[in-house]
Scaffold this motif. Structure first.
Motif, PDB file in Angstrom:
ATOM      1  N   SER A 163     -18.323   4.754  -9.715  1.00 43.19           N
ATOM      2  CA  SER A 163     -18.130   3.305  -9.634  1.00 43.19           C
ATOM      3  C   SER A 163     -17.795   2.871  -8.217  1.00 43.19           C
ATOM      4  N   PRO A 164     -18.126   1.619  -7.868  1.00 43.32           N
ATOM      5  CA  PRO A 164     -17.699   1.116  -6.557  1.00 43.32           C
ATOM      6  C   PRO A 164     -16.182   0.979  -6.500  1.00 43.32           C
ATOM      7  N   ALA A 165     -15.602   1.384  -5.389  1.00 46.59           N
ATOM      8  CA  ALA A 165     -14.153   1.265  -5.198  1.00 46.59           C
ATOM      9  C   ALA A 165     -13.818  -0.156  -4.777  1.00 46.59           C
ATOM     10  N   ARG A 166     -12.799  -0.721  -5.409  1.00 48.35           N
ATOM     11  CA  ARG A 166     -12.350  -2.068  -5.078  1.00 48.35           C
ATOM     12  C   ARG A 166     -10.966  -2.073  -4.426  1.00 48.35           C
ATOM     13  N   SER A 167     -10.140  -1.093  -4.797  1.00 49.45           N
ATOM     14  CA  SER A 167      -8.772  -1.029  -4.290  1.00 49.45           C
ATOM     15  C   SER A 167      -8.463   0.398  -3.851  1.00 49.45           C
ATOM     16  N   ALA A 168      -7.480   0.496  -2.956  1.00 47.09           N
ATOM     17  CA  ALA A 168      -6.963   1.797  -2.525  1.00 47.09           C
ATOM     18  C   ALA A 168      -5.450   1.703  -2.483  1.00 47.09           C
ATOM     19  N   VAL A 169      -4.810   2.843  -2.684  1.00 46.30           N
ATOM     20  CA  VAL A 169      -3.353   2.904  -2.609  1.00 46.30           C
ATOM     21  C   VAL A 169      -2.990   4.060  -1.686  1.00 46.30           C
ATOM     22  N   ARG A 170      -2.070   3.776  -0.765  1.00 49.03           N
ATOM     23  CA  ARG A 170      -1.565   4.800   0.142  1.00 49.03           C
ATOM     24  C   ARG A 170      -0.048   4.828   0.045  1.00 49.03           C
ATOM     25  N   TRP A 211       6.441  16.010   9.229  1.00 47.81           N
ATOM     26  CA  TRP A 211       6.797  16.410   7.879  1.00 47.81           C
ATOM     27  C   TRP A 211       6.717  15.210   6.942  1.00 47.81           C
ATOM     28  N   GLU A 212       5.480  14.721   6.832  1.00 46.83           N
ATOM     29  CA  GLU A 212       5.201  13.553   6.007  1.00 46.83           C
ATOM     30  C   GLU A 212       3.989  13.837   5.133  1.00 46.83           C
ATOM     31  N   LEU A 213       4.113  13.476   3.853  1.00 47.63           N
ATOM     32  CA  LEU A 213       2.986  13.536   2.921  1.00 47.63           C
ATOM     33  C   LEU A 213       2.310  12.176   2.889  1.00 47.63           C
ATOM     34  N   VAL A 214       1.005  12.171   2.716  1.00 47.01           N
ATOM     35  CA  VAL A 214       0.281  10.936   2.462  1.00 47.01           C
ATOM     36  C   VAL A 214      -0.531  11.134   1.184  1.00 47.01           C
ATOM     37  N   HIS A 215      -0.259  10.272   0.211  1.00 42.68           N
ATOM     38  CA  HIS A 215      -1.022  10.240  -1.042  1.00 42.68           C
ATOM     39  C   HIS A 215      -2.007   9.084  -0.904  1.00 42.68           C
ATOM     40  N   PHE A 216      -3.274   9.344  -1.227  1.00 39.93           N
ATOM     41  CA  PHE A 216      -4.300   8.316  -1.082  1.00 39.93           C
ATOM     42  C   PHE A 216      -5.196   8.337  -2.308  1.00 39.93           C
ATOM     43  N   SER A 217      -5.482   7.163  -2.853  1.00 43.55           N
ATOM     44  CA  SER A 217      -6.367   7.085  -4.013  1.00 43.55           C
ATOM     45  C   SER A 217      -7.245   5.841  -3.933  1.00 43.55           C
ATOM     46  N   ALA A 221      -0.471   3.961  -9.685  1.00 43.14           N
ATOM     47  CA  ALA A 221      -0.260   4.567  -8.366  1.00 43.14           C
ATOM     48  C   ALA A 221       0.749   3.732  -7.597  1.00 43.14           C
ATOM     49  N   GLU A 222       1.706   4.414  -6.985  1.00 43.85           N
ATOM     50  CA  GLU A 222       2.712   3.732  -6.185  1.00 43.85           C
ATOM     51  C   GLU A 222       2.284   3.718  -4.723  1.00 43.85           C
ATOM     52  N   GLY A 223       2.615   2.631  -4.023  1.00 42.85           N
ATOM     53  CA  GLY A 223       2.354   2.561  -2.594  1.00 42.85           C
ATOM     54  C   GLY A 223       1.772   1.234  -2.174  1.00 42.85           C
ATOM     55  N   GLU A 224       1.285   1.221  -0.951  1.00 45.26           N
ATOM     56  CA  GLU A 224       0.683   0.016  -0.382  1.00 45.26           C
ATOM     57  C   GLU A 224      -0.740  -0.128  -0.914  1.00 45.26           C
ATOM     58  N   VAL A 225      -1.079  -1.343  -1.348  1.00 47.71           N
ATOM     59  CA  VAL A 225      -2.388  -1.611  -1.929  1.00 47.71           C
ATOM     60  C   VAL A 225      -3.286  -2.241  -0.875  1.00 47.71           C
ATOM     61  N   PHE A 226      -4.505  -1.719  -0.772  1.00 51.31           N
ATOM     62  CA  PHE A 226      -5.503  -2.201   0.176  1.00 51.31           C
ATOM     63  C   PHE A 226      -6.747  -2.655  -0.581  1.00 51.31           C
TER      64      PHE A 226
END
Length: 194
Positions: free
Chosen positions: A105-112, A155-161, A170-175
């Motif tokens: 599917s086309p991506a509409r949102s991302a979370v970091r 020493w930082e993790l980045v979760h991206f979806s 998903a928790e985080g900043e929404v793009f």
């Protein structure tokens, strides 16, 4: 897998239609970039989805260092630097990647979500726990894919979806996703990467 991102934080009154137009004009240029797993052209607008800023912040997952370096030193990044000034480029080493049920599917949102690795923590445990998160997120309705990576200098993790709709699990900043170039996404290594 190697993750990379830079952020251009723009004035509060900046016309974000300029960013939309830029991506519409040049987004396709990385659609067949050798070594690129995926580039998500991301934008946040002040006051939308809780964003305090106007921001252009593309996020990359690379299959090869050669592809990333060719982008950084071979002209792709230079165009952006010429237009906006040279931003700091963050880089993370991949820990885990999973495709979601909405992968076609086309991506509409991302979370970091960026998280500090706790001082004194058992690194093997922290990394193993972090590597399970993409699998959980990929199992949620509307997930296109999920990844996690670590910056060992900070020493930082980045979760991206990426999501086919507004993410709810998903928790985080929404793009907002303006375009996705994914010439090598099928070659991104699945699961835990050690």
């Amino acid at each position: 897998m190697h993750a990379m991102q830079y952020e251009l934080t723009l004035p509060a009154d900046y016309d974000m239609a300029v960013i939309r137009g830029r991506v519409a004009r040049v987004g396709h240029l990385l659609d067949d970039w050798e070594g690129l797993g995926c580039k998500a052209y991301l934008m946040r607008e002040r006051g939308v989805n809780g964003s305090p800023v106007n921001q252009y912040a593309p996020f990359y997952l690379w299959n090869t260092m050669e592809g990333m370096n060719r982008f950084l030193w071979g002209g792709g990044f230079q165009r952006l630097s010429d237009d906006f000034g040279r931003p700091s480029v963050r880089q993370w080493t991949g820990l885990s990647y999973e495709e979601g049920g909405a992968a076609g599917s086309p991506a509409r949102s991302a979370v970091r979500l960026r998280q500090a690795v706790p001082e004194g923590a058992e690194l093997a445990e922290v990394m193993a726990e972090a590597a399970r998160e993409p699998e959980r997120l990929a199992g949620e309705d509307g997930a296109v894919f999920a990844a996690v990576a670590v910056d060992t200098a900070r020493w930082e993790l980045v979760h991206f979806s990426l999501w086919a709709h507004e993410p709810s699990k998903a928790e985080g900043e929404v793009f907002e996703v303006l375009h996705v170039s994914a010439p090598g996404r099928e070659r991104l290594p699945r699961g835990r990467q050690w």
